[in-house]
Motif scaffolding. Structure first.
Motif, mmCIF file in Angstrom:
data_model
loop_
_atom_site.group_PDB
_atom_site.id
_atom_site.type_symbol
_atom_site.label_atom_id
_atom_site.label_comp_id
_atom_site.label_asym_id
_atom_site.label_seq_id
_atom_site.Cartn_x
_atom_site.Cartn_y
_atom_site.Cartn_z
ATOM 1 N N THR A 41 0.849 -1.295 -0.017
ATOM 2 C CA THR A 41 0.061 -0.007 0.053
ATOM 3 C C THR A 41 0.925 1.262 0.082
ATOM 4 N N ASN A 67 -0.401 -0.012 -4.133
ATOM 5 C CA ASN A 67 -0.383 -1.536 -4.887
ATOM 6 C C ASN A 67 -1.264 -2.536 -4.039
ATOM 7 N N GLN A 122 -4.931 3.053 -8.427
ATOM 8 C CA GLN A 122 -4.021 3.354 -7.769
ATOM 9 C C GLN A 122 -3.673 5.029 -8.348
#
Length: 246
Positions: A89, A94, A141
């Motif tokens: 993260t 991700n 993202q």
């Protein structure tokens, strides 16, 4: 081939967790310092700090990678998962579970059509890099990064956010790809199913380039080894190679 050589790793214990904590502490402390660091474009330290933060970013991702293989906290699967989740993260939001699925595919089908890290036709560097980024970067993202950036810039200088938070993350993807995917898997290979090669034995350069993942044939032969045990594996392989040659 490395997988046929006798190599038994010593007990890992809690050391993976200590390494993970050191990397996260280093990354977080350095980022907190740099986000308020006065930028002077004539000062070489400005650019040196970018490289340092890039390397720490790479360490955060490598820790997530080791968690995928269950070797950050091998005696505690739940804690191992959450260390990996946090690291993934922090590295540009991700998704740890998605990374895990793709990475296990990479190990099962290394440098083949079914490998998500491999580009068919083994093309030039930039084409492969673009394919690599498309495989691992999602619209979600990008949106989360944009939202986070716009919130943080309320309190922090925009230039610092770009130079020390965003640029090192982008450079880290280049570092991970070039030393951990492109160099080890390009061209023809003589060691199926791993289809990977290792850089020459040089622990200083191997660490600086990508946390020893230039010793990539060893990683594929023994994926249960954490990044900090790969030098031991590389030395073992090199010793066996020299004995065979003599």
């Amino acid at each position: 081939m490395p997988s046929t050589l006798a190599f038994k790793p010593s007990h890992i214990g809690n050391r993976g967790l200590y390494f993970a904590a050191a990397i996260l502490l280093g990354w977080g402390s350095m980022l907190a310092f740099l986000l308020r660091y006065p930028i002077n474009w004539q000062n070489p330290l400005t650019y040196f700090f970018v490289l340092v933060q890039m390397h720490l970013y790479t360490g955060v991702f490598i820790t997530a990678h080791d968690a995928i293989h269950g070797v950050v906290v091998p005696q505690n699967r739940r804690l191992n998962y959450w260390v990996g989740f946090v690291c993934a993260t922090l590295f540009a939001f991700n998704n740890f579970n998605r990374l895990s699925r793709k990475h296990h595919l990479h190990h099962r089908h290394s440098a083949t059509h079914d490998d998500p890290d491999f580009h068919d036709g083994n093309p030039a560097f930039l084409a492969w890099y673009y394919s690599f980024l498309k495989e691992y970067i999602s619209i979600g993202q990008i949106l989360l990064m944009a939202i986070t950036y716009n919130i943080l810039k309320i309190w922090l200088p925009m230039e610092n956010l770009i130079l020390y938070w965003m640029v090192p993350a982008v450079l880290s993807t280049f570092q991970l790809f070039f030393f951990g995917t492109y160099l080890p898997h390009r061209g023809e290979h003589q060691n199926p199913p791993h289809n990977a090669r290792s850089q020459p034995l040089n622990h200083v350069w191997a660490f600086l380039s990508c946390y020893f993942f230039g010793y990539h044939a060893e990683h594929h032969a023994w994926p249960y080894l954490p990044w900090w045990k790969l030098p031991e594996a590389r030395e073992s392989v090199r010793s066996d190679e020299l004995r065979i040659m003599s």
